[in-house]
Design an enzyme around this catalytic site. Structure first.
Site, PDB file in Angstrom:
ATOM      1  N   ILE A  75     -11.326 -16.686  14.911  1.00 33.64           N
ATOM      2  CA  ILE A  75     -10.712 -17.727  15.739  1.00 33.64           C
ATOM      3  C   ILE A  75     -11.551 -19.002  15.737  1.00 33.64           C
ATOM      4  O   ILE A  75     -11.075 -20.066  16.155  1.00 33.64           O
ATOM      5  CB  ILE A  75     -10.511 -17.254  17.183  1.00 33.64           C
ATOM      6  CG1 ILE A  75     -11.849 -16.893  17.844  1.00 33.64           C
ATOM      7  CG2 ILE A  75      -9.562 -16.067  17.234  1.00 33.64           C
ATOM      8  CD1 ILE A  75     -11.737 -16.571  19.325  1.00 33.64           C
ATOM      9  N   ALA A 109     -18.504 -21.498  12.997  1.00 28.60           N
ATOM     10  CA  ALA A 109     -19.563 -22.467  13.245  1.00 28.60           C
ATOM     11  C   ALA A 109     -20.482 -22.514  12.037  1.00 28.60           C
ATOM     12  O   ALA A 109     -20.290 -21.782  11.059  1.00 28.60           O
ATOM     13  CB  ALA A 109     -20.327 -22.096  14.507  1.00 28.60           C
ATOM     14  N   SER A 110     -21.489 -23.369  12.109  1.00 29.53           N
ATOM     15  CA  SER A 110     -22.388 -23.524  10.971  1.00 29.53           C
ATOM     16  C   SER A 110     -23.181 -22.258  10.698  1.00 29.53           C
ATOM     17  O   SER A 110     -23.480 -21.944   9.546  1.00 29.53           O
ATOM     18  CB  SER A 110     -23.353 -24.682  11.241  1.00 29.53           C
ATOM     19  OG  SER A 110     -24.005 -24.492  12.480  1.00 29.53           O
ATOM     20  N   LEU A 111     -23.504 -21.494  11.741  1.00 29.36           N
ATOM     21  CA  LEU A 111     -24.375 -20.334  11.579  1.00 29.36           C
ATOM     22  C   LEU A 111     -23.658 -19.004  11.731  1.00 29.36           C
ATOM     23  O   LEU A 111     -24.259 -17.961  11.519  1.00 29.36           O
ATOM     24  CB  LEU A 111     -25.525 -20.410  12.594  1.00 29.36           C
ATOM     25  CG  LEU A 111     -26.302 -21.735  12.645  1.00 29.36           C
ATOM     26  CD1 LEU A 111     -27.445 -21.635  13.633  1.00 29.36           C
ATOM     27  CD2 LEU A 111     -26.795 -22.128  11.262  1.00 29.36           C
ATOM     28  N   GLY A 112     -22.401 -19.004  12.103  1.00 29.88           N
ATOM     29  CA  GLY A 112     -21.664 -17.759  12.268  1.00 29.88           C
ATOM     30  C   GLY A 112     -20.208 -18.022  12.556  1.00 29.88           C
ATOM     31  O   GLY A 112     -19.750 -19.173  12.543  1.00 29.88           O
ATOM     32  N   LYS A 153     -19.331 -12.404  17.830  1.00 19.91           N
ATOM     33  CA  LYS A 153     -19.938 -13.490  17.056  1.00 19.91           C
ATOM     34  C   LYS A 153     -20.795 -12.877  15.960  1.00 19.91           C
ATOM     35  O   LYS A 153     -21.754 -12.142  16.234  1.00 19.91           O
ATOM     36  CB  LYS A 153     -20.784 -14.372  17.979  1.00 19.91           C
ATOM     37  CG  LYS A 153     -21.362 -15.609  17.306  1.00 19.91           C
ATOM     38  CD  LYS A 153     -22.079 -16.475  18.326  1.00 19.91           C
ATOM     39  CE  LYS A 153     -22.683 -17.711  17.682  1.00 19.91           C
ATOM     40  NZ  LYS A 153     -23.399 -18.553  18.681  1.00 19.91           N
ATOM     41  N   ASP A 160     -26.180 -28.185  23.653  1.00 18.09           N
ATOM     42  CA  ASP A 160     -25.249 -28.424  22.546  1.00 18.09           C
ATOM     43  C   ASP A 160     -23.816 -28.533  23.078  1.00 18.09           C
ATOM     44  O   ASP A 160     -22.935 -27.754  22.705  1.00 18.09           O
ATOM     45  CB  ASP A 160     -25.352 -27.278  21.531  1.00 18.09           C
ATOM     46  CG  ASP A 160     -24.671 -27.609  20.211  1.00 18.09           C
ATOM     47  OD1 ASP A 160     -24.456 -28.801  19.941  1.00 18.09           O
ATOM     48  OD2 ASP A 160     -24.356 -26.679  19.450  1.00 18.09           O
TER      49      ASP A 160
END
Length: 517
Positions: free
Chosen positions: A257, A260-263, A279, A415
């Site tokens: 859904i 992101a950049s890391l997961g 995640k 963030d």
């Protein structure tokens, strides 16, 4: 008010602009009876009762390791009590009365089903990118990084040199060329993968360092990141949690859904019926970080020595070190889970802030399982209006939440881009992603509170003193020009709307006068 000693008593009401006007000295009244002191304290339950989730549903948490040992056979048997279905495949469906909750759930409007998969955004795949290849060599990675750095340096040089514009230099031509460079930069960042995508996201909030064209283009990276395949995600979850997916989750949706950049995030359902999100970290992330950060350190040192890149006035090496620290912290999901728990405790008594609960029995260093708390992204204004939400109240809550974080708790979400903030069904503010958090020490927090009151009281001398104490302003021999500029700001800007450019023009005139003096 003894501002240095009453931080723990400070609280903010729902209308931040009105209530700060009403601040008075706190009074502590302790009634006396039978020669003994009695202090009335209103106690509120801060943790959910054992075996009951915050939304009142039954919970029986089972570690993944235990599930792997049991592996009960799947059955479709349905137990009935008085003709009513009560248990399906071992998951209770008995509706219980809501209990006092650590995080408030919207009353009467909890969705009974996950939204259809067709309504979810289809994310691009990372299979076409070289950095997603398991055989991607460190030597090839180094070549790719330095090719990008050199190309970016040449483009910036040509953008800033007037002789590089055929037919003569104009501001319009420079702006147009910068837009092309910014678009090229975003594509290169996507091609270079997670490390650079994350750095691009961080840079999208630094208009003080980069041209506005770059900032606007890099902001698109916040929700347009390629996803990795569901096969990789399933394999990664099974490796981290030590059991097959079917034994851990009753349902696990292959399509993420969010990416992101890391997961990336997958919806799932536990065997007890609880709806969660999982995640999953991108495979091979630490190896990629190690290679990239070695190269980025050399690039930062080069930028630091370059006058055209603002080396003397900008601490590029310091920025690199801070980014490196953030990146390694963000790939530790155990640390993120602890941050989420602490943040949720900080707001346990604030009904208009929701923080997803962590399922620790289904969490590891690279897999994080959280309560499923859907909402409308805070920047989807048309959707907010269509649902009848009060945008003014939402903005006040957002401001108030950050004042609580900075001036009261000292632990803040670092963030807060639109991908990490949403609005719940009952107009509560939802926070996501706790990998990047900040902490303000007591001394700094006290000085910030003093500064807040000084600004409210429009006392320029106190404002300057607080800024000096915070080391944000260096004292000089004659501070009169600075005091006059600060006083002008307090007397004029705070009474104006942000879109009234005349105020900013007036500030510019004041600065020119001060320089003349």
């Amino acid at each position: 008010m003894d501002r240095g000693r009453t931080l723990n008593c400070l609280s903010f009401s729902s209308s931040i602009l009105n209530q700060f006007v009403k601040f008075e000295r706190p009074k502590c009244i302790i009634p006396m009876a039978n020669k003994s002191s009695r202090l009335k304290v209103e106690m509120q339950q801060t943790e959910s009762p054992s075996g009951v989730r915050p939304n009142g549903q039954a919970v029986k948490m089972v570690p993944a390791s235990d599930i792997a040992k049991r592996r009960p056979p799947y059955t479709s048997k349905v137990e009935k009590v008085n003709g009513v279905k009560q248990v399906v495949n071992g998951a209770s469906i008995i509706r219980r009365d809501a209990k006092p909750a650590l995080v408030r759930s919207p009353s009467g409007r909890i969705p009974t089903e996950l939204p259809p998969i067709e309504e979810l955004k289809v994310l691009p795949s990372d299979e076409t990118f070289s950095w997603a290849n398991e055989n991607y060599s460190s030597w090839q990675r180094t070549v790719d990084v330095w090719s990008f750095a050199i190309s970016l340096r040449v483009r910036i040089l040509l953008d800033n040199e007037k002789w590089a514009y055929p037919g003569g230099f104009t501001d319009e031509k420079q702006k147009k060329r910068r837009k092309k460079t910014a678009s090229w930069l975003r594509e290169c960042v996507l091609q270079l993968g997670p490390t650079f995508i994350k750095l691009g996201q961080l840079s999208s909030t630094r208009s003080d360092l980069f041209p506005c064209e770059f900032v606007d283009e890099l902001a698109k990276l916040q929700d347009r990141v390629p996803a990795f395949s569901p096969e990789k995600a399933r394999r990664f979850v099974e490796t981290e949690l030590g059991a097959p997916i079917k034994d851990i989750f009753k349902e696990f949706e292959d399509r993420p859904i969010a990416a992101a950049s890391l997961g990336q995030v997958h919806r799932a359902m536990l065997h007890n019926g609880e709806k969660v999100v999982v995640k999953v970290q991108r495979p091979g992330l630490k190896k990629l970080f190690d290679i990239d950060l070695r190269n980025l350190k050399l690039i930062a040192e080069y930028f630091q020595s370059s006058e055209t890149l603002g080396g003397p006035t900008r601490d590029w090496v310091g920025i690199y070190e801070e980014c490196a620290t953030i990146l390694y912290q963000e790939i530790d999901y155990i640390n993120e889970g602890k941050n989420a728990d602490r943040f949720r405790r900080d707001f346990r008594n604030v009904k208009w802030v929701r923080v997803p609960m962590v399922y620790w029995d289904y969490t590891a260093t690279k897999v994080l399982t959280l309560e499923y708390v859907p909402g409308v992204k805070i920047n989807q204004l048309e959707e907010l209006d269509a649902r009848g939400y009060n945008r003014s109240r939402i903005s006040s809550h957002a401001i108030e939440a950050y004042l609580i974080q900075i001036l009261k708790t000292g632990f803040f979400h670092a963030d807060p881009h639109p991908g990490n903030l949403a609005i719940d069904l009952d107009e509560a503010l939802i926070y996501y992603d706790f990998g990047m958090m900040g902490e303000i020490k007591n001394f700094t927090r006290e000085r910030l509170l003093e500064l807040f009151y000084a600004v409210y009281e429009k006392d320029a001398k106190k404002v300057i003193k607080c800024l000096i104490d915070l080391e944000a302003l260096q004292p000089t021999g004659d501070m009169s020009p600075v005091r006059r500029s600060v006083q002008f700001f307090l007397d004029n800007l705070l009474n104006q709307r942000p879109d009234q450019q005349s105020t900013f023009s007036a500030i510019g005139e004041v600065r020119e006068c001060e320089h003349a003096h």
